[in-house]
Enzyme design. Sequence first.
Site, short mmCIF file in Angstrom:
data_model
loop_
_atom_site.label_atom_id
_atom_site.label_comp_id
_atom_site.label_asym_id
_atom_site.label_seq_id
_atom_site.Cartn_x
_atom_site.Cartn_y
_atom_site.Cartn_z
CB VAL A 561 27.80 44.49 48.51
CG1 VAL A 561 27.73 45.61 49.54
CG2 VAL A 561 28.30 45.01 47.18
CG ASP A 562 31.95 41.27 45.75
OD1 ASP A 562 32.39 41.21 46.93
OD2 ASP A 562 32.64 41.71 44.81
CG ASP A 563 29.14 35.58 46.94
OD1 ASP A 563 28.66 35.92 48.04
OD2 ASP A 563 28.47 35.12 46.01
#
Length: 692
Positions: A561-563
Site C-alpha cells: 500500500v506504499d510506494d
Amino acid sequence: TTNHLRHVESLATMPSGAGNIPHLNAIVLGEALAFEENDLIFPSDDFSRQAHVPSPLKYLEMYERSIEDPAGFWSDIASSFYWKQKWGQQVYLENLDVRKGDIRIEWFKGGITNICYNCLDSNVEAGLGDKIAFYWEGNEPGVDATLTYIQLLHNVCQLANYLKDIGVKKGDAVVVYLPMLMELPITMLACARIGAVHSVVFAGFSAESLAQRIVDCKPKVVITCNAVKRGSKVIHLKDIVDAALIESSESGVSIDVCLTYENQSAMKKESTKWKEERDVWWQDVIPKYPTTCAVEWVDAEDPLFLLYTSGSTGKPKGVVHTTGGYMVYTATTFKYAFDYKPSDIYWCTADCGWITGHSYVTYGPLLNGASAVIFEGAPNYPNPGRCWDIVDKYQVTIFYTAPTLVRSLMRDSDEYVTRYSRKSLRVLGSVGEPINPSAWRWFFNLVGDSKCPISDTWWQTETGGFMITPLPGAWPQKPGSATFPFFGVQAVIVDEKGVEIEGECSGYLCVKSSWPGAFRTLYGDHERYETTYFKPFPGYYFSGDGCSRDKDGYHWLTGRVDDVINVSGHRIGTAEVESALVSHPQCAEAAVVGVEHEVKGQGIYAFVTLVEGVPYSEELRKGLILNVRKQIGAFAAPDKVHWAPGLPKTRSGKIMRRILRKIASRQLDELGDTSTLADPNVVDQLIALADV
Ligand code: 6R9
C-alpha cells in the site's frame, strides 16, 4: 470427503477456549466450512495423518499457547538448540508502542550461542556428518557437486580461519557479492562462526548499488567471484566489484581485501582483471587453512546479518537481524510450514541475495539438518523443463519458489512439466508476492499432480521468517490465500485510523506483538526504523501490505500500500528508480508507478518529463533505462517510459500517483476527481502521449 468430515468433526469438537481468538471464530463453525466447500482444497488423509500439525484443532491448540504464553512456548522450542549459556530470567522484552518510548525488541537476551554451531557442529555431533547438506546444480546440466555436513563444516572453518587471520573480528561487517555457488552459504556461515556480520548483496545489483551498501556498512573485506553463467550469458561480477570499489573509495571507504573465488565454469583466472595488492584468489589461500575453527560465542542479541531492502523513500534500509531469536524462528517456521521430515530433499529457488535465501536456503534448512538443493542457473535454461529435471534428478520432496516463476513456466507447453515424473514432490511453496488463483491451480494441479499442499508464505525481509502461512496437512486451502498466522504471530488488520477491525474486513496488515525473528533496527538509523514501521499505526508493527480477511478467517494479501513496487518478487522503491532517472542530464522530472504485469506481477512504469527543448527519441528512452540498470540493476529497468510534458500535481506540488496509476493501466474512465490538480490539462496531455 472423509478428510473433509474429519476436519469438520475436529472443528466441531473445538474447545471453547478457541473462541478467545476472535478472527478464528468463523473457521470453528463447521457450517462455514461446508458452505465454502467448493473453494476449499483438502489435504489428503494420508498427508494429514503424517503431518506435524494434522488438523485445525492441533493448530489452534498450539497457536493459543503461543499467544497466551509466548515466553513458555518459545523457550520450550529454544531449549532444543545448543546454548553455551542459557538466556536470562526474561525470555523476551518488547515495546512496539512509540507512545511508550523507544521501540525495542529482544529475545533470549543473555543467552550465549552461535548459529553456525547449531547449523553444523550440532548436526555432525548428532550423527549427520555424512548426510548431504547441499546438492549443488550448476548452470549447465550435468555440472554438479555435493557437500556433506562434515565437509561443509570443514569448508566453513577454513574460510573462518582466513577471515580471522586478515583481522575480521566479532561485529565487523563483511560484504558478500556472490552468485548461487556453495561458497555463498559457506561465506555466510563462516561469518556467523566468528561473530562477523554478513551483508549479502544480490549479485544482480549494479556497481553503484553495491558501492552504496559498502559505503553504508564499511566492511573489512568484500567476497566475490570472477564471473557467473546464467543461462547462456556470462556476467563478469569481479568487474562490477572493481567499479564499486573505485566508487566507494571516492566516498572515503576503501577496502583492503577482495577475496575472489575462481568460478572456472564461467571464466578462467587468467582472463580476470586483477589488482595485486588488494585481490586474493580464494582457491590460493582458503585450502591452506585448518579445517577446525573455534566458535565465537555470541549473545542472542548480537547482530547476525544486515540485509538492505527498498523502502518507499530514500536510500535502501539496512535491516538488522540478531542471532538467537532469528535462529529459533527460522528453524521452527521451516519445520512446520513445509512439514519438514529428515527424509525430505528440499529445494528453494531463491537467491541468497534476498531474505528468502538467508532464512530458507541457508539457516532454516541447516538448523533442521536438511538436505537442500542449490541451483546456480536460470530456471528456464536450457529449456522450460529444467526445474522438473532437477526435481527428478535429486528426488526433491519440497519445492519452494515464487509466483513469477510459476507464471513464466505456465506460458510454455505443459509437456515441459509432464515429461518429468515429479513423483517425489509432496509439498510446494510460494513466496514473494500474492499468487493469483490461476497460477496457484496450475502449480497445484499440474506440477504437484493435485496431491501437494501449497504453502503460500507471507513474510518480509523485516520479519525474518514466515508470518502468515498454511501448515500443510492442517488446513483446507483456498487458492491464493496465505491462510492463517504462524505460531506467536498476532496479525491484525487495521483501518486508516489504526483501529483494529474484526471479522470479514480489509485494511492494513499489522502485527500486535513481537516474534523472535523480528528485525531489531535499521543499521545506523533507529529513528527511521520507528518512523517507517511503528509510527504509521501506533502500537503496531506496520507491514506496508494491504490484506483482507474472509468470513472463514482466511487472510488474502493484496499487495503493497506504499510506494514500493514488487517486480518478480523483488522490492523496488519508486523513489530509487526516480532518482536514477532524474540523474540523466536530459531528464527534468520522473514519477514511477507499478502496473500489472502478466509474468512479473508488477512492472515498472515511468513518467518522464524532459528538460525544456529536448525532443523525445528512442535513443533517449534507452539512455534513461540504462541509467536505472547502471544505478540499481537490470531487474529494476522500467518496462515503459511514458513521455510527460508535465505531471499531475496538487496545488501544493504533490504528485498525484493515483492518477498516474490509472493512466498507466489505461483505466482512463476511472481517473476520479482531477479538479484539485494545479493544472488539470496535464491529464489530457499525458493520455495523448500514451503510445508515443
Ligand atoms: C519474503 C519476501 C516482502 C513483500 C511483502 C509483500 C510481498 C511476500 C508474499 C507477499 C503476498 C506472499 N510478499 N510474500 N505477498 N503473498 N506469500 O519476499 O521479502 O523481499 O522483503 O518482500 O513481498 O508485499 O511486503 P521481501
